[in-house]
Write a protein that holds these residues in place. Structure first.
Motif, short mmCIF file in Angstrom:
data_model
loop_
_atom_site.label_atom_id
_atom_site.label_comp_id
_atom_site.label_asym_id
_atom_site.label_seq_id
_atom_site.Cartn_x
_atom_site.Cartn_y
_atom_site.Cartn_z
N MET A 1 0.62 -1.18 0.03
CA MET A 1 -0.08 0.00 -0.04
C MET A 1 0.94 1.34 0.00
O MET A 1 0.43 2.16 -0.75
N HIS A 2 2.07 1.34 0.80
CA HIS A 2 2.84 2.54 0.63
C HIS A 2 3.25 2.53 -0.73
O HIS A 2 3.31 4.02 -0.98
N SER A 3 3.75 1.65 -1.52
CA SER A 3 4.25 1.94 -2.66
C SER A 3 3.26 2.66 -3.57
O SER A 3 3.61 3.71 -4.24
N TYR A 4 2.13 2.22 -3.41
CA TYR A 4 0.82 2.72 -4.22
C TYR A 4 0.77 4.25 -3.76
O TYR A 4 0.42 5.05 -4.58
N LEU A 5 0.79 4.53 -2.59
CA LEU A 5 0.45 5.83 -2.23
C LEU A 5 1.73 6.95 -2.64
O LEU A 5 1.49 7.99 -2.81
N ILE A 6 2.94 6.18 -2.63
CA ILE A 6 4.14 7.07 -2.98
C ILE A 6 4.05 7.35 -4.42
O ILE A 6 4.31 8.58 -4.95
N VAL A 7 3.44 6.52 -5.29
CA VAL A 7 3.52 6.57 -6.68
C VAL A 7 2.49 7.46 -6.91
O VAL A 7 2.46 8.58 -7.82
N SER A 8 1.05 7.56 -6.56
CA SER A 8 -0.04 8.25 -6.27
C SER A 8 0.48 9.91 -6.16
O SER A 8 0.04 10.58 -6.72
N TYR A 9 1.20 10.14 -5.15
CA TYR A 9 1.69 11.40 -4.72
C TYR A 9 2.56 12.00 -5.16
O TYR A 9 3.06 13.14 -5.27
N ALA A 10 3.46 11.12 -6.08
CA ALA A 10 4.83 11.73 -6.92
C ALA A 10 4.24 12.43 -8.00
O ALA A 10 3.23 12.18 -8.40
N GLY A 11 5.14 13.49 -8.20
CA GLY A 11 5.11 14.21 -9.30
C GLY A 11 5.29 13.65 -10.55
O GLY A 11 5.97 12.61 -10.71
N SER B 1 10.56 8.92 -10.25
CA SER B 1 11.80 7.99 -9.66
C SER B 1 12.53 8.72 -8.66
O SER B 1 12.94 8.18 -7.71
N LEU B 2 12.60 9.98 -8.65
CA LEU B 2 13.27 10.61 -7.63
C LEU B 2 12.49 10.89 -6.53
O LEU B 2 12.93 10.55 -5.32
N ASP B 3 11.20 10.52 -6.50
CA ASP B 3 10.31 10.69 -5.27
C ASP B 3 10.33 9.54 -4.58
O ASP B 3 10.19 9.28 -3.49
N ILE B 4 10.10 8.27 -5.40
CA ILE B 4 10.34 7.10 -4.80
C ILE B 4 11.77 6.80 -4.00
O ILE B 4 11.86 6.22 -3.04
N GLY B 5 12.90 7.23 -4.76
CA GLY B 5 14.15 7.10 -4.31
C GLY B 5 14.27 7.78 -2.84
O GLY B 5 14.65 7.33 -1.92
N PHE B 6 13.71 9.01 -2.92
CA PHE B 6 13.78 9.62 -1.63
C PHE B 6 12.88 8.93 -0.53
O PHE B 6 13.18 9.00 0.50
N TYR B 7 11.69 8.49 -0.97
CA TYR B 7 10.94 7.78 0.34
C TYR B 7 11.62 6.50 0.57
O TYR B 7 11.81 6.20 1.98
N TYR B 8 12.22 5.72 -0.20
CA TYR B 8 13.24 4.64 0.15
C TYR B 8 14.41 5.00 1.11
O TYR B 8 14.63 4.25 2.00
N MET B 9 14.85 6.13 0.67
CA MET B 9 16.02 6.68 1.58
C MET B 9 15.64 7.00 2.99
O MET B 9 16.24 6.64 3.68
#
Length: 76
Positions: free
Chosen positions: A1-11, A16-24
């Motif tokens: 569910m977290h990955s879905y939310l991150i992709v949904s909120y990403a610009g 890829s930058l937003d997802i990378g920041f999330y995982y970092m």
């Protein structure tokens, strides 16, 4: 569910930058949480660990109200 939310909120231009920041940030939180919980347990015991954990959960719950609402996000 977290990955879905991150992709949904990403610009759209920097997913890829937003997802990378999330995982970092996730990895940093796990590292700091592990160190903090070990230190708190040694200094103050299990009750303090549970109290701090509860405080962090409440803080996260409050911060989540600041997330933008999008009509494209559906309940899962």
């Amino acid at each position: 569910m977290h990955s879905y939310l991150i992709v949904s909120y990403a610009g759209d231009d920097g997913v890829s930058l937003d997802i990378g920041f999330y995982y970092m940030a996730n990895a940093m939180g796990r590292l700091i949480g592990t160190i903090l919980s070990g230190w708190v347990y040694q200094v103050a015991g299990l009750g303090a660990c549970l109290a701090i954990s509860t405080a962090f959960l409440l803080l996260t719950w409050l911060i989540s109200f600041k997330l933008p609402r999008k009509s494209s996000i559906t309940n899962i």
